[in-house]
Scaffold this motif. Structure first.
Motif, PDB file in Angstrom:
ATOM      1  N   ALA A 387      10.745 -35.312  56.575  1.00  0.00           N
ATOM      2  CA  ALA A 387      10.088 -34.358  55.690  1.00  0.00           C
ATOM      3  C   ALA A 387      11.076 -33.431  54.992  1.00  0.00           C
ATOM      4  N   ASP A 388      12.230 -33.227  55.573  1.00  0.00           N
ATOM      5  CA  ASP A 388      13.236 -32.322  55.010  1.00  0.00           C
ATOM      6  C   ASP A 388      14.557 -33.088  54.906  1.00  0.00           C
ATOM      7  N   THR A 389      14.727 -33.822  53.811  1.00  0.00           N
ATOM      8  CA  THR A 389      15.872 -34.721  53.671  1.00  0.00           C
ATOM      9  C   THR A 389      17.205 -33.998  53.798  1.00  0.00           C
ATOM     10  N   ASP A 390      17.311 -32.826  53.157  1.00  0.00           N
ATOM     11  CA  ASP A 390      18.597 -32.117  53.225  1.00  0.00           C
ATOM     12  C   ASP A 390      18.680 -31.142  54.400  1.00  0.00           C
ATOM     13  N   ARG A 391      17.600 -31.052  55.171  1.00  0.00           N
ATOM     14  CA  ARG A 391      17.566 -30.254  56.402  1.00  0.00           C
ATOM     15  C   ARG A 391      17.920 -28.782  56.161  1.00  0.00           C
ATOM     16  N   ASP A 392      17.295 -28.233  55.132  1.00  0.00           N
ATOM     17  CA  ASP A 392      17.541 -26.814  54.839  1.00  0.00           C
ATOM     18  C   ASP A 392      16.373 -25.933  55.260  1.00  0.00           C
ATOM     19  N   GLY A 393      15.407 -26.519  55.970  1.00  0.00           N
ATOM     20  CA  GLY A 393      14.282 -25.736  56.466  1.00  0.00           C
ATOM     21  C   GLY A 393      13.066 -25.752  55.570  1.00  0.00           C
ATOM     22  N   ARG A 394      13.168 -26.427  54.426  1.00  0.00           N
ATOM     23  CA  ARG A 394      12.017 -26.519  53.510  1.00  0.00           C
ATOM     24  C   ARG A 394      11.709 -27.986  53.261  1.00  0.00           C
ATOM     25  N   THR A 395      10.435 -28.349  53.252  1.00  0.00           N
ATOM     26  CA  THR A 395      10.068 -29.749  53.082  1.00  0.00           C
ATOM     27  C   THR A 395      10.426 -30.239  51.679  1.00  0.00           C
ATOM     28  N   ASP A 396      10.588 -31.546  51.563  1.00  0.00           N
ATOM     29  CA  ASP A 396      10.892 -32.143  50.271  1.00  0.00           C
ATOM     30  C   ASP A 396       9.813 -31.821  49.247  1.00  0.00           C
ATOM     31  N   GLY A 397       8.556 -31.873  49.672  1.00  0.00           N
ATOM     32  CA  GLY A 397       7.470 -31.588  48.747  1.00  0.00           C
ATOM     33  C   GLY A 397       7.517 -30.164  48.227  1.00  0.00           C
ATOM     34  N   ARG A 398       7.824 -29.226  49.110  1.00  0.00           N
ATOM     35  CA  ARG A 398       7.891 -27.820  48.693  1.00  0.00           C
ATOM     36  C   ARG A 398       9.035 -27.609  47.699  1.00  0.00           C
ATOM     37  N   GLU A 399      10.197 -28.213  47.994  1.00  0.00           N
ATOM     38  CA  GLU A 399      11.332 -28.039  47.087  1.00  0.00           C
ATOM     39  C   GLU A 399      11.083 -28.705  45.745  1.00  0.00           C
ATOM     40  N   ALA A 400      10.398 -29.847  45.764  1.00  0.00           N
ATOM     41  CA  ALA A 400      10.115 -30.544  44.512  1.00  0.00           C
ATOM     42  C   ALA A 400       9.189 -29.731  43.617  1.00  0.00           C
ATOM     43  N   ARG A 401       8.385 -28.869  44.223  1.00  0.00           N
ATOM     44  CA  ARG A 401       7.434 -28.050  43.449  1.00  0.00           C
ATOM     45  C   ARG A 401       7.984 -26.671  43.121  1.00  0.00           C
ATOM     46  N   THR A 402       9.203 -26.362  43.588  1.00  0.00           N
ATOM     47  CA  THR A 402       9.802 -25.048  43.373  1.00  0.00           C
ATOM     48  C   THR A 402      10.768 -25.084  42.185  1.00  0.00           C
ATOM     49  N   PRO A 403      10.638 -24.167  41.217  1.00  0.00           N
ATOM     50  CA  PRO A 403      11.602 -24.140  40.108  1.00  0.00           C
ATOM     51  C   PRO A 403      13.033 -24.028  40.633  1.00  0.00           C
ATOM     52  N   GLY A 404      13.893 -24.923  40.185  1.00  0.00           N
ATOM     53  CA  GLY A 404      15.280 -24.936  40.635  1.00  0.00           C
ATOM     54  C   GLY A 404      15.484 -25.594  41.979  1.00  0.00           C
ATOM     55  N   GLY A 405      14.406 -26.033  42.618  1.00  0.00           N
ATOM     56  CA  GLY A 405      14.510 -26.656  43.934  1.00  0.00           C
ATOM     57  C   GLY A 405      15.076 -28.064  43.851  1.00  0.00           C
ATOM     58  N   ASP A 406      15.730 -28.477  44.914  1.00  0.00           N
ATOM     59  CA  ASP A 406      16.314 -29.808  44.981  1.00  0.00           C
ATOM     60  C   ASP A 406      16.319 -30.246  46.450  1.00  0.00           C
ATOM     61  N   PRO A 407      15.480 -31.223  46.824  1.00  0.00           N
ATOM     62  CA  PRO A 407      15.397 -31.644  48.229  1.00  0.00           C
ATOM     63  C   PRO A 407      16.571 -32.495  48.696  1.00  0.00           C
ATOM     64  N   THR A 408      17.542 -32.759  47.793  1.00  0.00           N
ATOM     65  CA  THR A 408      18.701 -33.569  48.178  1.00  0.00           C
ATOM     66  C   THR A 408      19.947 -32.736  48.404  1.00  0.00           C
ATOM     67  N   THR A 409      19.862 -31.429  48.274  1.00  0.00           N
ATOM     68  CA  THR A 409      21.012 -30.577  48.524  1.00  0.00           C
ATOM     69  C   THR A 409      20.594 -29.330  49.294  1.00  0.00           C
ATOM     70  N   CYS A 410      21.453 -28.861  50.157  1.00  0.00           N
ATOM     71  CA  CYS A 410      21.142 -27.702  50.977  1.00  0.00           C
ATOM     72  C   CYS A 410      21.223 -26.399  50.186  1.00  0.00           C
ATOM     73  N   ARG A 411      21.799 -26.475  48.992  1.00  0.00           N
ATOM     74  CA  ARG A 411      21.908 -25.254  48.189  1.00  0.00           C
ATOM     75  C   ARG A 411      20.533 -24.795  47.752  1.00  0.00           C
ATOM     76  N   ARG A 412      20.226 -23.538  47.995  1.00  0.00           N
ATOM     77  CA  ARG A 412      18.913 -23.003  47.632  1.00  0.00           C
ATOM     78  C   ARG A 412      18.906 -22.577  46.170  1.00  0.00           C
ATOM     79  N   PRO A 413      17.764 -22.662  45.504  1.00  0.00           N
ATOM     80  CA  PRO A 413      17.684 -22.217  44.111  1.00  0.00           C
ATOM     81  C   PRO A 413      17.918 -20.705  43.997  1.00  0.00           C
ATOM     82  N   ALA A 414      18.428 -20.298  42.863  1.00  0.00           N
ATOM     83  CA  ALA A 414      18.680 -18.869  42.636  1.00  0.00           C
ATOM     84  C   ALA A 414      17.379 -18.099  42.720  1.00  0.00           C
ATOM     85  N   GLY A 415      17.441 -16.910  43.350  1.00  0.00           N
ATOM     86  CA  GLY A 415      16.251 -16.065  43.446  1.00  0.00           C
ATOM     87  C   GLY A 415      15.346 -16.517  44.560  1.00  0.00           C
TER      88      GLY A 415
END
Length: 415
Positions: A387-415
């Motif tokens: 569920a969390d491909t990059d293992r940053d604590g947020r699910t892939d689905g959540r990151e895909a729906r977040t502006p600037g989100g990327d489920p393939t990298t641990c870097r969090r979106p700005a803001g």
């Protein structure tokens, strides 16, 4: 002696069974096993292992499982057990006072609870084992957790005419059991219900249950212990009626549990103390023997389970990936920067062939494997089994729906 029922019904399930096989049903300690003749066993096994009707890369033998090939009546249950870590596997028990638990000193010593406990021990899930619940509690608050569950629908004093009510029908429609166990015939024999009438009523209940389910369950018709008021010949006639119902339907199994009690002389000297002081209901020892007889007759084991897929459908869950590719695994080409560990450039993934979204992240397996667009327009692929491909604590689905989100990298979106 255990009864033997030859495979008389024409069906795709039977055609996959080894030629010359006999299926042993019922009796204390009976083992359901095929006994193919040596001349045909190896050739038949080789042919069936190569059959792949839906051309999904998995043989029918692997998709059905050894137990279903050996005992096709149990196909709905064995398929459900293969999926038990993700889904509920419900067994509904029907009958009269013995099913309800009269004679048992505690709920855990009832035959129903012992059967369920035995299956839970043999087929563990990822959650705690659920206790058997009665019909009312099961329908008021259905347990959605995975694993084997038992529902006790026994009602004291009932016969084949009355043991399945509208309340039971509602429960079947709501709970969708994988298998239904019918312990029936004791009160019918005492009331001298005509055998033909008894047989027709049981068959009607089986048909009604099937009509209420999306995927018809298996049925286990258990002949209970003979009542002292009933002669051996009359009792055998009711057992033959249950056997005939089973022979007429692919998903129905007959188990003569009463034979085990006859072998222990339960209605005579009763040295094992199987029958209570009322000469009718079972003691704790009797409930234990009944449960053991049923479990031994079914002869279920984890080694005999299937992949949980449908051999007639190349994509059992309809997610766009064939069953074979999901079971064997496939390559998801994507560069993933995890929060810990090395960068993954090519990762091999597997997913469940009977669940569209294996990891429950809100993105279907096929979309994760083939790629999908993020809000910034880039296309990425993620792991359908994590569920969390990059293992940053947020699910892939959540990151895909977040502006600037990327489920393939641990870097969090700005803001």
């Amino acid at each position: 002696m255990p009864a033997v029922r030859p495979p008389t019904r024409a069906s795709a399930w039977w055609r996959l069974a080894p030629a010359g096989a006999l299926v042993v049903v019922c009796g204390a300690g009976a083992q359901l096993a095929t006994t193919p003749t040596p001349a045909v066993a190896s050739a038949s096994a080789e042919r069936s292992s190569a059959v792949d009707r839906d051309d999904d890369g998995l043989s029918d033998r692997r998709e059905l499982g050894a137990t279903a090939l050996r005992h096709p009546d149990l196909g709905p249950l064995t398929t459900a057990l293969a999926q038990r870590r993700e889904r509920s596997v419900r067994l509904l028990f029907l009958g009269s006072s013995t099913t309800y638990g009269v004679g048992a000193s505690a709920p855990a010593t009832r035959y129903v609870d012992r059967v369920v406990a035995g299956l839970q021990a043999s087929f563990p899930s990822r959650t705690a084992d659920a206790p058997v619940r009665d019909l009312r509690r099961s329908t008021l608050r259905p347990d959605r957790s995975p694993g084997v569950q038992g529902v006790n629908g026994g009602v004291g004093g009932t016969t084949a005419e009355t043991y399945f009510t509208d309340a039971h029908a509602y429960a079947v429609r709501l709970l969708q059991p994988a298998c239904v166990v019918h312990l029936i015939g004791s009160n019918d024999t005492v009331e001298q219900v005509p055998v033909a009438t008894f047989r027709a009523r049981v068959a009607a209940v089986v048909r009604r249950i099937d009509s209420l389910t999306r995927r018809p369950p298996c049925h286990i018709l258990v002949q209970p212990v003979r009542r002292y008021q009933v002669g051996v010949e009359a009792w055998a006639a009711y057992g033959e009626a249950l056997r005939q119902v089973a022979d007429a339907d692919l998903r129905v199994t007959y188990v003569d549990a009463g034979a085990a009690f006859e072998a222990y002389d339960a209605l005579g000297a009763d040295p094992a103390n199987l029958i209570g002081t009322d000469a009718v209901h079972l003691t704790d020892a009797g409930h234990a023997l009944l449960a053991t007889t049923v479990l031994d007759a079914l002869a279920l084991s984890r080694d005999g389970l299937s992949t949980g897929t449908d051999p007639r459908d190349a994509d059992s869950d309809g997610d766009g990936l064939t069953d074979g590719s999901e079971v064997r695994g496939y390559v998801v080409r994507q560069r993933v920067e995890r929060c810990a560990g090395r960068v993954v450039v090519r990762q091999r993934a597997r997913s469940l062939p009977y669940v569209r979204d294996t990891d429950g992240d809100g993105i279907g397996d096929q979309r994760e494997a083939a790629g999908y667009r993020l809000l910034d327009g880039r296309t990425v692929r993620t792991d359908p089994s994590e569920a969390d491909t990059d293992r940053d604590g947020r699910t892939d689905g959540r990151e895909a729906r977040t502006p600037g989100g990327d489920p393939t990298t641990c870097r969090r979106p700005a803001g």
